[in-house]
Design an enzyme around this catalytic site. Structure first.
Site, PDB file in Angstrom:
ATOM      1  CB  ALA A   2      20.291  35.420  49.941  1.00  0.00           C
ATOM      2  CB  ALA A   5      33.380  36.545  28.610  1.00  0.00           C
ATOM      3  CB  ALA A  26      26.988  35.359  35.555  1.00  0.00           C
ATOM      4  CB  ALA A  27      24.807  36.408  41.207  1.00  0.00           C
ATOM      5  N   GLY A  28      28.060  36.520  41.095  1.00  0.00           N
ATOM      6  CA  GLY A  28      29.224  36.993  41.714  1.00  0.00           C
ATOM      7  C   GLY A  28      30.020  37.809  40.467  1.00  0.00           C
ATOM      8  CG  ASP A  29      31.337  35.886  37.118  1.00  0.00           C
ATOM      9  OD1 ASP A  29      32.529  35.973  37.716  1.00  0.00           O
ATOM     10  OD2 ASP A  29      31.215  34.921  36.468  1.00  0.00           O
ATOM     11  CB  SER A  60      21.221  37.762  34.142  1.00  0.00           C
ATOM     12  OG  SER A  60      22.724  37.558  34.630  1.00  0.00           O
ATOM     13  N   GLY A  71      20.166  33.371  32.884  1.00  0.00           N
ATOM     14  CA  GLY A  71      21.408  33.517  32.135  1.00  0.00           C
ATOM     15  C   GLY A  71      22.597  34.242  32.876  1.00  0.00           C
TER      16      GLY A  71
END
Length: 311
Positions: free
Chosen positions: A215, A42, A242-245, A284, A280
């Site tokens: 980073a 998602a 969820a940065a990777g997503d 985010s 989040g």
């Protein structure tokens, strides 16, 4: 507009914010608690939709309050949910601890996701109508294989995020066009702690690899090409959940639009850099306009040969 199919998980994220993550047997006092829609599938669907893609989500939620909220969040983001089934029982959940440095640890309870063991009527056609299929490993392996097989049979480019990390069957790797592990997943898959060594090992199985390095940016490697790195924009991370997503969803849109890989990697890195500055998961994720504005505000880091590459 890039058409993207996502076969993957939907979870409600139960997020606790703490100064420092507890050690085994330790109790700490947190500063806040939130319930926010998540799940790697998602998340990637929302990231792609906000990046300008036309996205269909294939998966399942439970017949509970979380299921209602999960579906509503996808719909609000512009994701098509006709193929998101509602099944008896609980929706998937992810129990997340976020520390003051923005780092996180996650426990996933599959719930309804665990019952997705293959494709249902119409799913193969949805995949066939897409430019790219996004896959992760929060569904049973049977479903991931079925999706990858349907994509290969119809000439659809498949992007796999191998998370949670596990050993992957050769059958699946043979159906993947682009593998996007983070550095820890790449090490778990290959035994190489050096990202370049891990990427080179993975190229024996798949034609293209992007290793995300937090980073430090990303490393791209492809058969017959010099590996290159794209440094990450320098920002203060608030929450890396969820940065990777976010990166994968934005990258899929950029590739579907035909952008060259170095440009696509820089743009997706900009989207991920925006996401870590907000708390989040799906909350985010930036819109396309926000990513474009961030990219236009100053020069993004240029892609260059990886220091370990040979000429």
């Amino acid at each position: 507009m890039t058409a993207i199919a996502v076969l993957g998980s939907t979870n409600m994220d139960l997020v606790a914010y703490v100064p420092k993550a507890p050690r085994l047997g330790e109790t700490v006092t947190g500063s806040a608690f939130r319930t926010v829609p998540g799940g790697k599938g998602a998340n990637q669907a929302v990231a792609a939709a906000r990046s300008g893609g036309e996205v269909v989500m294939i998966g399942a939620v439970g017949a509970d309050e979380f299921g209602v909220r999960l579906r509503s969040a996808l719909t609000a983001a512009g994701v098509e949910t006709a193929a998101l089934r509602t099944v008896e029982g609980a929706s998937g959940t992810a129990h997340i601890t976020v520390d003051d440095e923005g780092g996180n640890s996650i426990i996933v309870i599959p719930g309804a996701n665990g019952g997705v063991t293959g494709l249902e009527a119409g799913d193969a056609a949805r995949i066939g109508a897409a430019d790219l299929l996004l896959l992760q490993l929060e569904l049973p392996m049977e479903a991931v294989l079925a999706g990858a097989s349907a994509a290969r049979a119809q000439g659809v480019r498949t992007v796999l995020t191998p998370a949670p990390a596990r050993m992957l069957p050769h059958e699946l790797l043979g159906l993947v066009d682009l593998l996007v592990p983070n550095e820890h997943e790449a090490a778990a898959l290959t035994g190489f702690t050096d990202p370049l060594g891990a990427a080179e090992a993975l190229l024996r199985e798949v034609p293209e690899v992007v290793v995300t390095l937090g980073a430090a940016g990303v490393l791209y490697a492809a058969r017959g090409q010099e590996p290159l790195t794209v440094p990450a924009p320098r920002v203060r991370a608030v929450d890396t959940t969820a940065a990777g997503d976010t990166f994968v969803g934005a990258l899929a849109v950029a590739l579907g639009e035909g952008r060259p890989m170095p440009q696509a990697l820089r743009w997706a890195s900009a989207a991920a850099a925006l996401s870590v500055q907000r708390p989040g998961a799906q909350d985010s994720m930036p819109t396309r306009a926000e990513t474009d504005a961030f990219a236009a505000a100053g020069p993004l880091p240029a892609a260059g040969p990886h220091p370990g590459a040979t000429s």
